[in-house]
Design a protein around this motif. Structure first.
Motif, mmCIF file in Angstrom:
data_model
loop_
_atom_site.group_PDB
_atom_site.id
_atom_site.type_symbol
_atom_site.label_atom_id
_atom_site.label_comp_id
_atom_site.label_asym_id
_atom_site.label_seq_id
_atom_site.Cartn_x
_atom_site.Cartn_y
_atom_site.Cartn_z
ATOM 1 N N VAL A 51 105.428 -12.068 34.846
ATOM 2 C CA VAL A 51 105.872 -12.037 36.110
ATOM 3 C C VAL A 51 104.711 -11.023 37.161
ATOM 4 N N LEU A 52 104.225 -11.388 38.048
ATOM 5 C CA LEU A 52 103.196 -10.550 38.926
ATOM 6 C C LEU A 52 104.572 -10.184 39.975
ATOM 7 N N GLY A 53 105.390 -10.774 40.425
ATOM 8 C CA GLY A 53 106.253 -9.987 41.619
ATOM 9 C C GLY A 53 106.999 -11.079 42.467
ATOM 10 N N PRO A 54 107.964 -10.359 43.382
ATOM 11 C CA PRO A 54 108.513 -9.700 43.493
ATOM 12 C C PRO A 54 108.461 -8.896 42.407
ATOM 13 N N ASP A 55 108.295 -6.959 42.777
ATOM 14 C CA ASP A 55 108.923 -6.470 41.554
ATOM 15 C C ASP A 55 109.879 -5.977 40.588
ATOM 16 N N GLU A 56 111.085 -5.811 41.914
ATOM 17 C CA GLU A 56 112.070 -5.989 41.519
ATOM 18 C C GLU A 56 112.783 -6.900 40.005
ATOM 19 N N LEU A 57 112.086 -8.508 40.256
ATOM 20 C CA LEU A 57 111.707 -9.400 39.686
ATOM 21 C C LEU A 57 111.150 -9.008 38.124
ATOM 22 N N VAL A 99 105.994 -24.324 44.550
ATOM 23 C CA VAL A 99 106.213 -24.776 45.355
ATOM 24 C C VAL A 99 104.166 -24.738 45.789
ATOM 25 N N GLU A 100 104.089 -23.889 44.090
ATOM 26 C CA GLU A 100 101.824 -24.217 44.908
ATOM 27 C C GLU A 100 101.147 -23.476 42.837
ATOM 28 N N THR A 101 101.086 -24.031 42.522
ATOM 29 C CA THR A 101 100.285 -24.209 41.727
ATOM 30 C C THR A 101 98.640 -23.629 41.581
ATOM 31 N N ILE A 102 98.135 -22.784 41.109
ATOM 32 C CA ILE A 102 96.075 -22.215 41.235
ATOM 33 C C ILE A 102 96.057 -22.080 39.601
ATOM 34 N N PRO A 103 94.776 -22.694 39.293
ATOM 35 C CA PRO A 103 94.195 -22.435 37.990
ATOM 36 C C PRO A 103 93.688 -21.090 38.386
ATOM 37 N N VAL A 104 93.871 -20.545 37.286
ATOM 38 C CA VAL A 104 93.539 -19.126 37.271
ATOM 39 C C VAL A 104 92.254 -19.031 36.436
ATOM 40 N N ILE A 118 104.305 -16.389 39.392
ATOM 41 C CA ILE A 118 104.222 -15.751 37.862
ATOM 42 C C ILE A 118 102.763 -16.317 37.836
ATOM 43 N N ARG A 119 102.346 -16.172 36.076
ATOM 44 C CA ARG A 119 101.497 -16.731 35.869
ATOM 45 C C ARG A 119 101.750 -17.062 34.664
ATOM 46 N N LEU A 120 101.373 -18.721 35.028
ATOM 47 C CA LEU A 120 102.041 -19.071 33.313
ATOM 48 C C LEU A 120 100.970 -20.002 32.580
ATOM 49 N N ARG A 121 101.076 -19.836 31.133
ATOM 50 C CA ARG A 121 99.897 -20.533 30.190
ATOM 51 C C ARG A 121 99.906 -21.303 29.918
ATOM 52 N N ARG A 122 98.584 -22.178 30.139
ATOM 53 C CA ARG A 122 98.846 -23.392 30.079
ATOM 54 C C ARG A 122 99.086 -24.152 29.303
ATOM 55 N N ASP A 123 99.482 -25.677 30.195
ATOM 56 C CA ASP A 123 99.795 -26.596 28.592
ATOM 57 C C ASP A 123 101.567 -26.174 28.155
ATOM 58 N N SER A 124 101.933 -25.287 29.821
ATOM 59 C CA SER A 124 103.325 -24.559 29.078
ATOM 60 C C SER A 124 103.900 -24.357 30.339
ATOM 61 N N GLY A 125 105.471 -24.570 29.858
ATOM 62 C CA GLY A 125 106.570 -24.300 31.007
ATOM 63 C C GLY A 125 106.839 -25.367 31.813
ATOM 64 N N TYR A 126 107.141 -26.220 30.898
ATOM 65 C CA TYR A 126 106.854 -27.634 32.255
ATOM 66 C C TYR A 126 108.049 -27.285 33.671
ATOM 67 N N ASP A 142 97.853 -20.255 34.475
ATOM 68 C CA ASP A 142 97.975 -20.858 36.084
ATOM 69 C C ASP A 142 98.381 -20.081 36.901
ATOM 70 N N GLU A 143 98.578 -19.895 37.653
ATOM 71 C CA GLU A 143 99.302 -18.662 38.958
ATOM 72 C C GLU A 143 100.309 -19.795 39.470
ATOM 73 N N LEU A 144 101.115 -19.462 39.786
ATOM 74 C CA LEU A 144 102.862 -20.016 40.379
ATOM 75 C C LEU A 144 103.110 -20.346 41.462
ATOM 76 N N GLU A 145 103.998 -20.121 42.593
ATOM 77 C CA GLU A 145 105.129 -19.797 43.139
ATOM 78 C C GLU A 145 105.997 -20.961 43.290
ATOM 79 N N ILE A 146 107.337 -19.607 42.952
ATOM 80 C CA ILE A 146 108.555 -20.643 42.451
ATOM 81 C C ILE A 146 109.501 -19.819 43.493
#
Length: 325
Positions: A305-311, A272-277, A257-265, A282-286
């Motif tokens: 939501v970036l993926g998977p497609d069904e989600l 599992v992983e957080t990468i600044p975009v 997923i892509r999550l806006r900075r300073d939100s969604g704590y 930020d891009e997160l793996e959850i």
């Protein structure tokens, strides 16, 4: 032991210990409120005999005395049912103090406060220092964290009583993807606090299935309904496991997923992983499991939501349903 039964046994024990003469079943039935609801004499006699046996199993000495007119009476003499003096060391006193302070709201607070006052009167040392906002207290010279279980939701207390007394309830409930609340009829089984939120598990009569409800989404007043439960209450109700399954806990798959900075704590805490975009995202793996789509919808425009497609498709469908409402 159910709370209602424990209260009934306590009232029976108090009646037997606070009399100087044997008391008949007839008098006990008139004196103890829980016995008033028993319709037939046969049902009352069975309950009374069970209660009497339970008290004896707990160690209470109950005497059976026959009066001159042949009526049977019961008596629990204080000198034969006196507990030894309670002596607590510093660690035990601290543990009791912490346990009594767990409940900061609802009806438990008054009972817990009264218990501490009785222990203090008996000479058990408790020392509370500082104001009520501190998380640490000094008790008998030992530093300990002070736990708190907040119960801010208005629905908590009526649901707690209904759960204890096995009474069906009705309330209006707003799901995460709904604009308006819907009426629900529930047989409440258990309440539990998980990650700062209170949840109710029970049998949804309209959907004829087990459901879990977040108390903060209950709107309006909780109404008690007459009649008995239509389903059997399980011996063990694991509310946390039910909530976790809907939130995707324990899932083997992951979503990006892509999550806006300073939100969604809460999402960040499970990442599992957080990468600044960039400066805004930020891009997160959850973890990805059943019910994750409903949870992501709650974060609105702060989540993509970036993926998977069904989600992604499920989240888009839920958002469209909200927009149409």
């Amino acid at each position: 032991m159910a709370i209602a039964k424990a209260e009934r046994l306590m009232n029976l024990a108090l009646c037997l210990m606070n009399t100087r003469r044997p008391v008949s079943k007839r008098e006990l039935r008139a004196s103890i409120e829980a016995y008033h609801e028993i319709g037939s004499d046969e049902a009352f006699n069975r309950m009374f005999e069970r209660d009497k046996d339970d008290l004896r199993e707990l160690g209470m000495v109950i005497e059976t005395v026959e009066s001159l007119d042949g009526e049977i009476g019961y008596l629990a003499r204080r000198d034969r049912n006196r507990l030894p003096e309670i002596a607590l060391d510093a660690e035990e006193a601290a543990a009791l103090s912490l346990a009594a302070k767990v409940w900061q709201q609802a009806r438990f607070a008054e009972a817990a406060s009264g218990a501490l006052q009785k222990l203090r009167a008996a000479g058990v040392p408790f020392h509370d220092e500082g104001d009520g906002d501190e998380g640490v207290r000094e008790q008998s010279g030992h530093s300990a964290l002070e736990p708190r279980i907040p119960t801010p939701e208005p629905a908590f207390e009526p649901l707690m009583v209904a759960t204890r007394e096995r009474r069906p309830v009705a309330f209006d409930y707003r799901k995460a993807n709904a604009v308006r609340p819907e009426p629900r009829q529930v047989e409440p089984w258990a309440l539990e606090c998980w990650r700062g939120h209170w949840y109710l598990a029970g049998w949804d009569r309209d959907r004829t299935a087990v459901r879990v409800f977040r108390l903060s989404r209950i709107t309006g007043r909780v109404r008690t309904r007459g009649g008995a439960f239509t389903t059997e209450v399980p011996d063990h109700v694991d509310v946390r496991a039910a909530v976790a399954s809907w939130a995707g806990e324990g899932a083997t798959a992951t979503a990006r997923i892509r999550l806006r900075r300073d939100s969604g704590y809460p999402l960040r805490a499970r990442a599992v992983e957080t990468i600044p975009v960039d400066a805004d995202w930020d891009e997160l793996e959850i973890p990805y499991g059943h019910g994750l789509d409903a949870w992501l919808v709650e974060f609105g425009p702060d989540v993509v939501v970036l993926g998977p497609d069904e989600l992604r498709a499920d989240v888009v469908d839920r958002l469209r349903a909200v927009a149409k409402g």
